[in-house]
Design an enzyme around this catalytic site. Structure first.
Site, short mmCIF file in Angstrom:
data_model
loop_
_atom_site.label_atom_id
_atom_site.label_comp_id
_atom_site.label_asym_id
_atom_site.label_seq_id
_atom_site.Cartn_x
_atom_site.Cartn_y
_atom_site.Cartn_z
N ARG A 150 0.97 -1.35 -0.02
CA ARG A 150 0.08 -0.06 0.06
C ARG A 150 0.92 1.36 0.03
O ARG A 150 0.34 2.30 -0.10
CB ARG A 150 -0.96 0.00 1.19
CG ARG A 150 -1.94 -0.93 1.13
CD ARG A 150 -2.90 -0.94 2.34
NE ARG A 150 -4.06 -1.87 2.40
CZ ARG A 150 -4.17 -2.91 3.02
NH1 ARG A 150 -2.93 -3.51 3.63
NH2 ARG A 150 -5.10 -3.80 3.01
N LYS A 178 -14.10 2.90 10.97
CA LYS A 178 -14.58 2.15 9.76
C LYS A 178 -16.39 2.11 9.95
O LYS A 178 -17.19 2.04 9.10
CB LYS A 178 -14.22 0.65 9.92
CG LYS A 178 -14.66 0.16 8.57
CD LYS A 178 -14.29 -1.66 8.50
CE LYS A 178 -12.89 -1.81 8.42
NZ LYS A 178 -12.83 -3.56 8.28
N ASP A 204 -16.26 -5.70 13.46
CA ASP A 204 -15.22 -5.39 12.33
C ASP A 204 -15.03 -3.94 12.04
O ASP A 204 -14.82 -3.67 10.90
CB ASP A 204 -15.56 -6.44 11.28
CG ASP A 204 -14.15 -6.53 10.37
OD1 ASP A 204 -13.12 -6.03 10.57
OD2 ASP A 204 -14.22 -7.14 9.28
#
Length: 554
Positions: A130, A322, A299
Site C-alpha cells: 500500500r 470504519k 469488524d
C-alpha cells in the site's frame, strides 16, 4: 520597446510567477515543498492537499496523459500512493516491486524487489503493497514476509533488512504498508487483524535497522482479554501512521479484535483494538488512546488517517472509524470534542454520545441467528483516505451505504492455515440497506461538524484516495477506471478520463521544472471486490490491471 520584446518579457515574467507559485505554499498552512509529495498523505497532518495551482478549474479540461508506467504484475491491482522528490517518482507495485521513475517522462531509473520468503505467497494478503516511506536518502518498505527494508533512493540497492516476524508462527504478521518515519525512528504495524494472531507495532532505527521497541496492541490485562484469548485476538495496525513533530507524537490506528463477529469468548473492552493510539516515537510509551469501538464485534477498525486541524484555536485530531462515525479529539489527550456520522444507514448503534463516546443502543448479534448489520465489514469507507483543502475548509471523502447479513458463530483456531480468516461467522453477505440501493458517493463536508456542502453519487463506491489542490480541484477515481476532477467549491464535474482499470490507490500531484503533474495509480484489485460483489454485482465485470498514469496540461 519592440512588440516582440514586450511579449517575450511578459512571457518571462509569467513563467517566473508560475514557477514561484509551484514552489511557494498557497497558504500559511502549507509547507515549502509544494513541488514534492514525500509522505503517504503528502504532509504529516494527513490532508492530501497539494498547494500547486497551475491546473485550475478553468484549464483542467486540457489535462492529457503524458506518460504511463506498468509494473509488470497485476495481482491485487495497484493500491499504493506514489511519492515524489526532486523530480523522481517512486511507487510500490504488487509483490513488493519498487520503482523509481523520472517524474517528467516516466523513464525507469531503477527497480527493486526483495527476495521474499516462499511462505509470503501463501498468505491471505499475498501481493498487497500500500505504501512507501522516503527519508534519510532511502526508500523504506514493509515486506510481505515480515521485514522492514531500506533502499538507497538513488541506486535502488538494499541498505539493510530487518526481520521482525515469522509468518510460519504468526500468520497475519506481515507488513502490507510501509513503516513511517518519526525522526530517526521507523514505526509500523502488522496486518492480520482478521486472523488468529497477536498484533504488534514495531520500531527500528531508520539508519541502522536495529530494533528499538515493540508495542503490543493486545493489552496484557485479563479484564480486557480473559484467559488466553489475547493470543488469537487479531489487532495490529495495517495502515501507515503519521508523525506530528510539533508534539513529538506518533499517531496510528489499530485494527479490529478477532474473531471479528463472535465476542462471547473475549468478554471485556479488548484494548487496544479499534483504537487510535498516540505513542512516544522514541520509547513506544503510550501517551493516550481513544478506543472508538470497545469490545468490537462488528469488524470496525480504527486504522484510518489522523487528520490534524484547528478547532476554536485548539489542535484537534479528526479520525474516521470504519463504523462511519468521525471522532474529533483534542490532540494533546484524546478528549472528545465531537462525534458525527458519515454513514446514513448505520444500525449497529442508535448513536454515539459526542461528549463521552458511549455507544448508545448498541446492537446485539445473537450467536447462531441472522442479523442485519450496517455498515458492513468494509465500512462506510474503506481505507482509502479523504483530502482536506485549507482554502475551502472542506474534507472530501468517499463513502458508501452497504449492510450485511451476519450469523455469528464460535470458531476453533486449531488446524487453521496461513490464509485462514478468524471471522467467527457461519454467514457473512453484503446486502443493500433495507430502505435504499447499495450506493457510493463523494462528500464534501466540514470535518469538525459533518455539515454537508455537496455530494456526488457513484453506482459503485470509490475506493481510491482523494486529492485536492490549490487550483480549486478535487480528484477522485472510481472502480470503472475513470478519474474525475471536480470543482472543490461546488462539486461540478469538470473533467474525466478512462485509465483502463479501476482506481484503488492514491492520486497525487507534483511538479518538475515548473510543470504540474497529476499521477493516478490505475489497477482494480485488493481484497475489497470479493467482499462487496454481492451488494454491487457490477464489480464482477470489472477488469484488473496495474499502471501509473500521469497527466499534465497540453
Amino acid at each position: 520597446m519592440h512588440p516582440t520584446t514586450r511579449s517575450n518579457t511578459a512571457a518571462a515574467v509569467a513563467a517566473f510567477l508560475l514557477a514561484l507559485s509551484l514552489t511557494q505554499p498557497a497558504a500559511a498552512h502549507d509547507d515549502e515543498d509544494a513541488a514534492n509529495w514525500t509522505q503517504y498523505h503528502r504532509t504529516s497532518n494527513a490532508w492530501r492537499y497539494s498547494p500547486l495551482d497551475q491546473i485550475t478549474t478553468r484549464n483542467v479540461k486540457q489535462l492529457k496523459p503524458v506518460w504511463i508506467h506498468q509494473p509488470g504484475e497485476i495481482t491485487s491491482g495497484l493500491v499504493s500512493t506514489p511519492l515524489v522528490k526532486d523530480g523522481v517518482l517512486y511507487y510500490v507495485g504488487p509483490n513488493n516491486h519498487v520503482f523509481a521513475l523520472d517524474g517528467a517522462t516516466g523513464k525507469p531509473l531503477w527497480h527493486y524487489q526483495p527476495k521474499l520468503a516462499a511462505v509470503a505467497s501463501e498468505s491471505f494478503y499475498a501481493s498487497l503493497g500500500r505504501s512507501l516511506t522516503l527519508g534519510h536518502g532511502r526508500i523504506y518498505l514493509g515486506t510481505l514476509d515480515g521485514r522492514f527494508v531500506a533502499i538507497d533512493d538513488k541506486t535502488g540497492k538494499e541498505v539493510w533488512s530487518t526481520q521482525l516476524t515469522d509468518l510460519k508462527k504468526c500468520f497475519g504478521c506481515l507488513f502490507s504498508s510501509s513503516p513511517v518515519l518519526a525522526g530517526d525512528v521507523l514505526i509500523g504495524g502488522t496486518t492480520g487483524g482478521d486472523q488468529a494472531q497477536r498484533g504488534k507495532i514495531y520500531a527500528v532505527n531508520a539508519i541502522t535497522g536495529a530494533q528499538m521497541w515493540t508495542f503490543d496492541t493486545i493489552r496484557d490485562d485479563p479484564a480486557s482479554w480473559p484467559g488466553d484469548t489475547g493470543e488469537v485476538a487479531g489487532g495490529g495496525a495495517w495502515m501507515p501512521g503519521t508523525y506530528d513533530a510539533a508534539s513529538d507524537t506518533f499517531f496510528i490506528g489499530t485494527s479490529n479484535a478477532a474473531p471479528d463477529f463472535y465476542g462471547d469468548g473475549r468478554k471485556g473492552d479488548n484494548l487496544y483494538t479499534a483504537s487510535l493510539l498516540a505513542l512516544d516515537p522514541k520509547t513506544g510509551k503510550l501517551k493516550w488512546h481513544r478506543q472508538e469501538i470497545p469490545h468490537d464485534t462488528f469488524d470496525y477498525d480504527s486504522t484510518y488517517e489522523a487528520l490534524l486541524l484547528k478547532k476554536d484555536g485548539k489542535d484537534v485530531v479528526v479520525h474516521l472509524n470504519k463504523s462511519g462515525f468521525v471522532f474529533v479529539m483534542d490532540k494533546a489527550d484524546g478528549k472528545l470534542e465531537n462525534v458525527w456520522p458519515l454513514s446514513q444507514t448505520y444500525n449497529f448503534v442508535k448513536t454515539i454520545d459526542p461528549k463521552t463516546g458511549e455507544l448508545i443502543g448498541r446492537r446485539e448479534m445473537p450467536v447462531g441467528k441472522e442479523t442485519l448489520l450496517c455498515p458492513y465489514l468494509l465500512g462506510t469507507r474503506s481505507y482509502n483516505a479523504g483530502a482536506y483543502n485549507p482554502k475551502t475548509k472542506l474534507w472530501y471523502t468517499n463513502a458508501m451505504e452497504v449492510c450485511q447479513n451476519v450469523i455469528p458463530a464460535k470458531q476453533e483456531t486449531s488446524g487453521m492455515g496461513i490464509a485462514s480468516l478468524y471471522l467467527g461467522v457461519d454467514k457473512l453477505e453484503a446486502v443493500p440497506p433495507p430502505d435504499r440501493p447499495a450506493e457510493g458517493r463523494l462528500d464534501a463536508r466540514d470535518p469538525l461538524t459533518g455539515k454537508l456542502k455537496w455530494s456526488v453519487k457513484y453506482p459503485v463506491p470509490g475506493l481510491g484516495s482523494v486529492l485536492t489542490t490549490g487550483g480549486g480541484l478535487v480528484f477522485n477515481g472510481d472502480p470503472q477506471g475513470f478519474v474525475h476532477a471536480y470543482d472543490a467549491d461546488t462539486g461540478a464535474e469538470l473533467w474525466k478520463f478512462q485509465t483502463g482499470s479501476g482506481i484503488r490507490g492514491g492520486i497525487v500531484s507534483y511538479a518538475v521544472n515548473g510543470k504540474q503533474y497529476i499521477a493516478v495509480p490505475s489497477g482494480w484489485g485488493s481484497l475489497a471486490p470479493g467482499f462487496m460483489a454481492s451488494a454491487f454485482p457490477a464489480v464482477k465485470q470489472l477488469t484488473g490491471g496495474a499502471a501509473m498514469v500521469v497527466f499534465a496540461l497540453d
